[in-house]
Design a protein around this motif. Structure first.
Motif, PDB file in Angstrom:
ATOM      1  N   ASP A 102       0.674  -1.261   0.054  1.00 23.55           N
ATOM      2  CA  ASP A 102       0.013  -0.057   0.132  1.00 23.55           C
ATOM      3  C   ASP A 102       0.929   1.218  -0.070  1.00 23.55           C
ATOM      4  O   ASP A 102       0.545   2.405  -0.670  1.00 23.55           O
ATOM      5  CB  ASP A 102      -0.999   0.081   1.185  1.00 23.55           C
ATOM      6  CG  ASP A 102      -1.651  -1.238   1.340  1.00 23.55           C
ATOM      7  OD1 ASP A 102      -2.380  -1.646   0.323  1.00 23.55           O
ATOM      8  OD2 ASP A 102      -1.662  -1.875   2.501  1.00 23.55           O
ATOM      9  N   ILE A 103       1.938   1.227   0.665  1.00 20.98           N
ATOM     10  CA  ILE A 103       2.925   2.361   0.536  1.00 20.98           C
ATOM     11  C   ILE A 103       4.195   1.855   0.725  1.00 20.98           C
ATOM     12  O   ILE A 103       4.565   0.721   0.784  1.00 20.98           O
ATOM     13  CB  ILE A 103       2.740   3.031   2.200  1.00 20.98           C
ATOM     14  CG1 ILE A 103       3.119   2.313   3.127  1.00 20.98           C
ATOM     15  CG2 ILE A 103       1.229   3.670   2.397  1.00 20.98           C
ATOM     16  CD1 ILE A 103       2.959   2.857   4.498  1.00 20.98           C
ATOM     17  N   GLY A 104       5.170   2.851   0.258  1.00 22.68           N
ATOM     18  CA  GLY A 104       6.722   2.235   0.017  1.00 22.68           C
ATOM     19  C   GLY A 104       7.556   3.217   0.257  1.00 22.68           C
ATOM     20  O   GLY A 104       7.292   4.469  -0.385  1.00 22.68           O
ATOM     21  N   MET A 105       8.440   2.941   0.668  1.00 26.26           N
ATOM     22  CA  MET A 105       9.670   3.971   0.722  1.00 26.26           C
ATOM     23  C   MET A 105      10.907   3.478  -0.266  1.00 26.26           C
ATOM     24  O   MET A 105      11.565   2.470  -0.263  1.00 26.26           O
ATOM     25  CB  MET A 105      10.412   3.800   2.100  1.00 26.26           C
ATOM     26  CG  MET A 105      11.781   4.830   2.180  1.00 26.26           C
ATOM     27  SD  MET A 105      12.125   4.795   4.058  1.00 26.26           S
ATOM     28  CE  MET A 105      13.876   5.533   3.750  1.00 26.26           C
ATOM     29  N   PHE A 106      10.955   4.313  -1.442  1.00 28.17           N
ATOM     30  CA  PHE A 106      11.924   4.221  -2.491  1.00 28.17           C
ATOM     31  C   PHE A 106      12.930   4.847  -2.511  1.00 28.17           C
ATOM     32  O   PHE A 106      12.853   6.093  -2.079  1.00 28.17           O
ATOM     33  CB  PHE A 106      11.107   4.415  -3.749  1.00 28.17           C
ATOM     34  CG  PHE A 106       9.869   3.345  -4.022  1.00 28.17           C
ATOM     35  CD1 PHE A 106       9.981   2.089  -4.574  1.00 28.17           C
ATOM     36  CD2 PHE A 106       8.693   3.538  -3.943  1.00 28.17           C
ATOM     37  CE1 PHE A 106       9.161   1.153  -4.869  1.00 28.17           C
ATOM     38  CE2 PHE A 106       7.631   2.710  -3.954  1.00 28.17           C
ATOM     39  CZ  PHE A 106       7.750   1.716  -4.656  1.00 28.17           C
ATOM     40  N   GLY A 107      14.091   4.480  -3.394  1.00 28.57           N
ATOM     41  CA  GLY A 107      15.041   5.443  -3.577  1.00 28.57           C
ATOM     42  C   GLY A 107      14.672   6.224  -4.633  1.00 28.57           C
ATOM     43  O   GLY A 107      13.379   6.034  -5.297  1.00 28.57           O
ATOM     44  N   PRO A 108      15.287   7.524  -4.717  1.00 25.20           N
ATOM     45  CA  PRO A 108      14.756   8.436  -5.830  1.00 25.20           C
ATOM     46  C   PRO A 108      14.398   8.026  -7.108  1.00 25.20           C
ATOM     47  O   PRO A 108      13.528   8.066  -7.742  1.00 25.20           O
ATOM     48  CB  PRO A 108      15.538   9.514  -5.767  1.00 25.20           C
ATOM     49  CG  PRO A 108      16.311   9.471  -4.384  1.00 25.20           C
ATOM     50  CD  PRO A 108      16.481   8.033  -4.015  1.00 25.20           C
ATOM     51  N   LEU A 109      15.438   7.138  -7.891  1.00 24.43           N
ATOM     52  CA  LEU A 109      15.188   6.758  -9.096  1.00 24.43           C
ATOM     53  C   LEU A 109      14.057   5.458  -8.988  1.00 24.43           C
ATOM     54  O   LEU A 109      13.237   5.336  -9.884  1.00 24.43           O
ATOM     55  CB  LEU A 109      16.502   6.149  -9.834  1.00 24.43           C
ATOM     56  CG  LEU A 109      16.543   5.594 -11.154  1.00 24.43           C
ATOM     57  CD1 LEU A 109      15.967   6.747 -11.937  1.00 24.43           C
ATOM     58  CD2 LEU A 109      17.783   5.016 -11.261  1.00 24.43           C
ATOM     59  N   GLY A 110      13.981   4.856  -8.034  1.00 17.55           N
ATOM     60  CA  GLY A 110      13.075   3.793  -7.892  1.00 17.55           C
ATOM     61  C   GLY A 110      11.700   4.236  -7.862  1.00 17.55           C
ATOM     62  O   GLY A 110      10.796   3.835  -8.280  1.00 17.55           O
TER      63      GLY A 110
END
Length: 304
Positions: free
Chosen positions: A95-103
């Motif tokens: 539902d939510i995610g913490m991604f790297g900027p490019l991800g």
């Protein structure tokens, strides 16, 4: 030097599940069935940007803060790699995610992910970090151009500072892909170790990994030199899947912006935000340079 392609059929590694039981009427799964607790729990994914022994407790504190703010259990997954997190959100498993900027660039395309918040410093300003290429102090390499014929350890395919930006630096230096022997070490810590153990001529070390390794005494900066540094990169966004209920999106963003600093501090430290301030609101405009980077390198979701 070609970008190693990792198929998006990767599996999730459920490093831990954090369940905080919310109060009130329950749906049988241990949490409320409401706009702020869809399906009775919130499924939260975090990219594997740091050693699991450090990342897991830091992400757990962040997830616990979200759980308490929204009165809903949070199921936390540290994904196997960058592509696995994108795939999981695309398939409705996060539902939510913490991604790297490019991800985030690719998550926004595949899963319609929306950036809600990122890490602020104590001055209330959005935090940034930098990519870097390092060599031993006595190396003949003085610039990116000198990497021709040399070996370079990168972190993981799809990483902003551990892949895309160093590769762009090589292109900008006028080198061809075959001119540099690229070795994907498996992550930022592994790339640093490849350099300190003498396995490669150069390695990417971003400012976040540099701060952690220096504090732990695993990297002596006096024995190495940085030959390239990127422009500042906005720190990792916390995102929500695009098809989630608008009421949930609004409640989640409010919860993130109101998180107590102790729930942010530990993971903020791993991102070289120390001391950390409250999370700050971000959107696509914040990460526009990364959208442009992907276009410049001709990257698609399949590449990551």
């Amino acid at each position: 030097m070609s970008l190693r392609r990792l198929g998006l059929a990767g599996v999730l590694v459920a490093s831990l599940t954090l369940t905080t039981v919310a109060c009130g009427s329950e749906d049988g799964g241990g949490g409320k069935a409401s706009a702020t607790c869809p399906g009775g729990k919130i499924r939260f994914g975090v990219e594997p940007f740091e050693d699991p022994s450090k990342l897991t407790p830091a992400a757990e504190a962040l997830a616990d803060g979200i759980s308490k703010q929204l009165d809903c259990p949070v199921e936390l997954t540290i994904t196997e790699d960058y592509s696995a997190e994108v795939l999981a959100m695309e398939n409705g498993k996060l539902d939510i995610g913490m991604f790297g900027p490019l991800g985030y660039v690719f998550a926004s395309k595949r899963a319609k992910a929306e950036a809600l918040a990122s890490f602020g410093d104590v001055k209330g300003e959005l935090s940034t970090y930098t990519a870097g290429i390092w060599v031993p102090k006595n190396s003949s390499v003085k610039s990116v151009e000198d990497l021709k014929g040399k070996s370079l350890a990168l972190g993981s395919p799809g990483s902003t500072s551990g892949d895309a930006l160093p590769r762009q630096a090589i292109v900008d230096a006028g080198l061809k892909e075959k001119d540099v022997k690229v070795d994907y070490a498996g992550g930022h810590p592994e790339a640093l170790l490849a350099l300190t153990n003498g396995k490669v001529d150069a390695a990417e070390i971003n400012s976040q990994q540099l701060a952690v390794a220096t504090e732990e005494g695993t990297f002596d900066e006096s024995e190495f030199r940085r030959v390239w540094t990127s422009d500042p990169i906005p720190n990792d966004p916390i995102t929500v899947r695009g098809d989630m209920d608008p009421k949930f999106k609004e409640a989640l963003q409010t919860a993130l912006l109101d998180l107590p600093e102790d729930k942010v501090a530990e993971i903020g430290k791993l991102l070289d935000v120390d001391p950390a301030g409250p999370l700050l609101k971000v959107d696509d405009k914040t990460y526009q340079p990364l959208f442009e980077l992907a276009e410049s390198l001709g990257l698609s979701e399949k590449d990551v």
